[in-house]
Write a protein that holds these residues in place. Structure first.
Motif, PDB file in Angstrom:
ATOM      1  N   TYR A  18       0.828  -1.199   0.000  1.00 21.61           N
ATOM      2  CA  TYR A  18       0.000   0.000   0.000  1.00 21.61           C
ATOM      3  C   TYR A  18       0.863   1.249   0.000  1.00 21.61           C
ATOM      4  O   TYR A  18       2.028   1.227   0.404  1.00 21.61           O
ATOM      5  CB  TYR A  18      -0.947   0.007   1.204  1.00 21.61           C
ATOM      6  CG  TYR A  18      -0.231  -0.110   2.524  1.00 21.61           C
ATOM      7  CD1 TYR A  18       0.213   1.024   3.200  1.00 21.61           C
ATOM      8  CD2 TYR A  18       0.022  -1.353   3.084  1.00 21.61           C
ATOM      9  CE1 TYR A  18       0.892   0.907   4.396  1.00 21.61           C
ATOM     10  CE2 TYR A  18       0.702  -1.476   4.279  1.00 21.61           C
ATOM     11  CZ  TYR A  18       1.136  -0.341   4.937  1.00 21.61           C
ATOM     12  OH  TYR A  18       1.816  -0.451   6.124  1.00 21.61           O
ATOM     13  N   LEU A  67      -4.067  -1.269   7.289  1.00 20.02           N
ATOM     14  CA  LEU A  67      -4.486   0.058   6.852  1.00 20.02           C
ATOM     15  C   LEU A  67      -5.391   0.734   7.871  1.00 20.02           C
ATOM     16  O   LEU A  67      -5.246   1.933   8.144  1.00 20.02           O
ATOM     17  CB  LEU A  67      -5.161  -0.025   5.481  1.00 20.02           C
ATOM     18  CG  LEU A  67      -4.196  -0.296   4.317  1.00 20.02           C
ATOM     19  CD1 LEU A  67      -4.959  -0.652   3.055  1.00 20.02           C
ATOM     20  CD2 LEU A  67      -3.271   0.889   4.088  1.00 20.02           C
ATOM     21  N   ILE A 126      -5.247   6.571  -0.155  1.00 13.61           N
ATOM     22  CA  ILE A 126      -4.688   5.237   0.042  1.00 13.61           C
ATOM     23  C   ILE A 126      -4.747   4.513  -1.290  1.00 13.61           C
ATOM     24  O   ILE A 126      -5.786   4.523  -1.963  1.00 13.61           O
ATOM     25  CB  ILE A 126      -5.507   4.428   1.065  1.00 13.61           C
ATOM     26  CG1 ILE A 126      -5.396   5.051   2.440  1.00 13.61           C
ATOM     27  CG2 ILE A 126      -5.065   2.966   1.089  1.00 13.61           C
ATOM     28  CD1 ILE A 126      -6.418   4.515   3.407  1.00 13.61           C
ATOM     29  N   ALA A 128      -4.107   0.645  -2.443  1.00 16.17           N
ATOM     30  CA  ALA A 128      -3.861  -0.707  -1.947  1.00 16.17           C
ATOM     31  C   ALA A 128      -3.766  -1.660  -3.137  1.00 16.17           C
ATOM     32  O   ALA A 128      -4.642  -1.662  -4.007  1.00 16.17           O
ATOM     33  CB  ALA A 128      -4.987  -1.138  -1.010  1.00 16.17           C
TER      34      ALA A 128
END
Length: 196
Positions: A18, A67, A126, A128
């Motif tokens: 990530y 996360l 974010i 991922a």
């Protein structure tokens, strides 16, 4: 170009790599735990990126739990604003358990924890990549070589990867971030392009 706040690419793995985009709203000087014997490191206001991985298919080191942990602050500090969206988005795409929140709060451990625990730091994006492949060092290497990134302190955020740095300052605009997100999106489930 619109950048999604949460971009998830790849297969159906519960493990992955990530990239966090962290916005620091005010400059500070920070100790990253015991990194370099507690050296104080100057952090100007602006955007930073952190590359990490969570390569277990279940448990605390699975991608969703890692996360959500990053988006949680210690003690009674409020979580990052993105945390609830993360939990909802992960549930929609089958990433992680029903309740990915840390079971016993958050203890600061990793270098990035000390930055993310600041109330002046906020995770704004974010990315991922759902894949059991170890892609962290390759992506961090590409970011280190990018003209728009700066190494704050060699080795920061990369205790398990000598000669690498995983927390970098990014001094650019939305176009760079959108282009970076698009390059990751294009890779999609074909993670072979990112192999070490």
């Amino acid at each position: 170009m619109e950048i999604p706040s949460i971009l998830i690419v790849g297969g159906d793995s519960q493990a992955g790599t990530y990239i966090l985009r962290i916005r620091l709203t005010e400059g500070t000087t920070l100790q990253f735990g015991r990194f370099k014997k507690g050296k104080l490191i100057s952090l100007p206001a602006g955007d930073y990126t952190y590359v990490g991985s969570a390569l277990s298919e279940k448990g605390a080191t699975s991608l969703a739990r890692r996360l959500v942990r990053h988006a949680t602050r210690s003690g009674d500090k409020p979580p990052h604003a993105i945390r609830e969206d993360m939990i909802d988005r992960f549930a929609e795409c089958g990433l992680g358990p029903r309740d990915p929140l840390p079971k016993s709060g958050k203890t600061l451990f990793w270098n990035v924890d000390f930055l993310l625990d600041l109330q002046s730091a906020e995770i704004v994006n974010i990315i991922a990549i759902r894949s059991p492949e170890r892609l962290e060092h390759t992506i961090a290497g590409l970011l280190e070589q990018d003209a728009e990134t700066q190494i704050i302190e060699k080795g920061l955020g990369a205790n398990d990867a000598p000669r690498s740095t995983h927390i970098l300052r990014v001094s650019t605009d939305e176009t760079w971030w959108a282009s970076f997100a698009d390059s990751i999106r294009r890779v999609g489930s074909s993670t072979q392009h990112w192999k070490d």
